[in-house]
Design a protein around this motif. Sequence first.
Motif, mmCIF file in Angstrom:
data_model
loop_
_atom_site.group_PDB
_atom_site.id
_atom_site.type_symbol
_atom_site.label_atom_id
_atom_site.label_comp_id
_atom_site.label_asym_id
_atom_site.label_seq_id
_atom_site.Cartn_x
_atom_site.Cartn_y
_atom_site.Cartn_z
ATOM 1 N N PRO A 132 0.823 -1.220 0.000
ATOM 2 C CA PRO A 132 0.000 0.000 0.000
ATOM 3 C C PRO A 132 0.853 1.264 0.000
ATOM 4 C CG PRO A 132 0.148 -0.888 2.201
ATOM 5 C CD PRO A 132 0.903 -1.849 1.305
ATOM 6 N N THR A 189 10.752 8.867 12.085
ATOM 7 C CA THR A 189 10.143 7.673 11.491
ATOM 8 C C THR A 189 9.488 6.850 12.590
ATOM 9 O OG1 THR A 189 10.591 5.553 10.418
ATOM 10 C CG2 THR A 189 12.424 6.571 11.593
ATOM 11 N N ILE A 193 8.994 9.881 17.984
ATOM 12 C CA ILE A 193 8.631 10.689 19.156
ATOM 13 C C ILE A 193 7.596 9.988 20.026
ATOM 14 C CG2 ILE A 193 9.250 12.932 18.177
ATOM 15 C CD1 ILE A 193 6.204 13.392 17.734
HETATM 16 C C1 LIG Z 1 0.834 -0.953 5.716
HETATM 17 N N1 LIG Z 1 1.544 -0.270 6.782
HETATM 18 C C2 LIG Z 1 3.003 -0.482 6.664
HETATM 19 C C3 LIG Z 1 3.741 0.245 7.791
HETATM 20 N N2 LIG Z 1 3.406 1.698 7.732
HETATM 21 C C4 LIG Z 1 4.140 2.370 8.825
HETATM 22 C C5 LIG Z 1 4.006 3.860 8.642
HETATM 23 C C6 LIG Z 1 4.756 4.476 7.665
HETATM 24 C C7 LIG Z 1 4.635 5.869 7.462
HETATM 25 C C8 LIG Z 1 3.749 6.586 8.232
HETATM 26 C C9 LIG Z 1 3.562 8.033 7.979
HETATM 27 N N3 LIG Z 1 4.863 8.711 8.077
HETATM 28 C C10 LIG Z 1 5.592 9.088 7.009
HETATM 29 C C11 LIG Z 1 6.749 9.687 7.487
HETATM 30 C C12 LIG Z 1 6.711 9.661 8.887
HETATM 31 C C13 LIG Z 1 7.581 10.104 9.895
HETATM 32 C C14 LIG Z 1 7.265 9.878 11.226
HETATM 33 C C15 LIG Z 1 6.071 9.227 11.552
HETATM 34 C C16 LIG Z 1 5.760 8.931 12.961
HETATM 35 N N4 LIG Z 1 4.652 8.244 13.323
HETATM 36 N N5 LIG Z 1 4.665 8.095 14.663
HETATM 37 C C17 LIG Z 1 5.763 8.662 15.191
HETATM 38 N N6 LIG Z 1 6.111 8.679 16.533
HETATM 39 C C18 LIG Z 1 6.488 9.204 14.131
HETATM 40 C C19 LIG Z 1 7.709 9.907 14.337
HETATM 41 N N7 LIG Z 1 8.666 10.484 14.594
HETATM 42 C C20 LIG Z 1 5.182 8.804 10.552
HETATM 43 C C21 LIG Z 1 5.512 9.031 9.233
HETATM 44 C C22 LIG Z 1 2.997 5.966 9.208
HETATM 45 C C23 LIG Z 1 3.136 4.588 9.430
HETATM 46 C C24 LIG Z 1 1.967 1.919 7.842
HETATM 47 C C25 LIG Z 1 1.228 1.183 6.750
#
Ligand SMILES: CN1CCN(Cc2ccc(Cn3ccc4ccc(-c5n[nH]c(N)c5C#N)cc43)cc2)CC1
Length: 250
Positions: free
Chosen positions: A57, A91, A140
């Motif tokens: 996705p 991340t 965070i």
């Molecule tokens: C199917 N699955 C496969 C795994 N993914 C995992 C995923 C990947 C990206 C994102 C969105 N995103 C993009 C850049 C980015 C940076 C930081 C953070 C962040 N979230 N929480 C924190 N403490 C953060 C910090 N600091 C989120 C971010 C959310 C979740 C989801 C869907």
Amino acid sequence: MRLDVVTIFPEYLEPLNVSLVGKARARGRLDVRVHDLRAWTHDRHNTVDDTPYGGGPGMVMKPEPWGEALDSIMASGEAEGLVKPTLIVPTPSGRPFTQALAVELAERPWLVFAPARYEGIDRRVIEEYGERLEVHEVSIGDYVLAGGEAAVLVITEAVARLLPGVLGNAESHRDDSFAPGTMADLLEGPVYTKPPEWRGRSIPEVLISGHHGRVARWRRDEAFRRTSENRPDLIERCDPATLDKHDRAL
Ligand SMILES: CN1CCN(Cc2ccc(Cn3ccc4ccc(-c5n[nH]c(N)c5C#N)cc43)cc2)CC1
């Protein structure tokens, strides 16, 4: 300290113009530069993302714009006499951002933040700059955001308040919670101010006793109680010698 942020949502970083960070910038303690990643795209749609190899996705941020952006920013810093930045990549899979890391980052002359969106940045960008720079992939907290910009605001504030001259004398960070290995590992206890009575609620007598030793003891006990309730893990971390030393000082 110079601080660069590369983002597809520059407006998200507007809060860096106000309050503590805004004041630090106005006082010349912090030089914050926000860059739109799309400035380093060359197609008519300013494309920054594409489908993930291997399927799955969402979309992945393309490496080319990030490479051009980071190279350009590094060159501009070096032209101003800065050596190499510390690269911070928020991340969900990063190591926890802590007060200890904030203290570490506050010592650096130059931070560059790479807050991604979508599913994140093509891994090769981290590999490329990891060979040249100190790179911190940090989270965070244990919750899922839609991108890294909120993390940049959090990390910037936590670091900026530690810079010399940013916090007024009255707001010392010396006894911050979470400062590693000190009594400051305890959470703050309750605070009160005037009026002495509000909606039939008075304040703890000890706080107006004028007895500084008793006030200090009361505050420590309240911090201990609050920490035991909300963060027992911090009590584990607090070494007995530190606790004992603090007790003896009261
Ligand atoms: C199917 N699955 C496969 C795994 N993914 C995992 C995923 C990947 C990206 C994102 C969105 N995103 C993009 C850049 C980015 C940076 C930081 C953070 C962040 N979230 N929480 C924190 N403490 C953060 C910090 N600091 C989120 C971010 C959310 C979740 C989801 C869907």
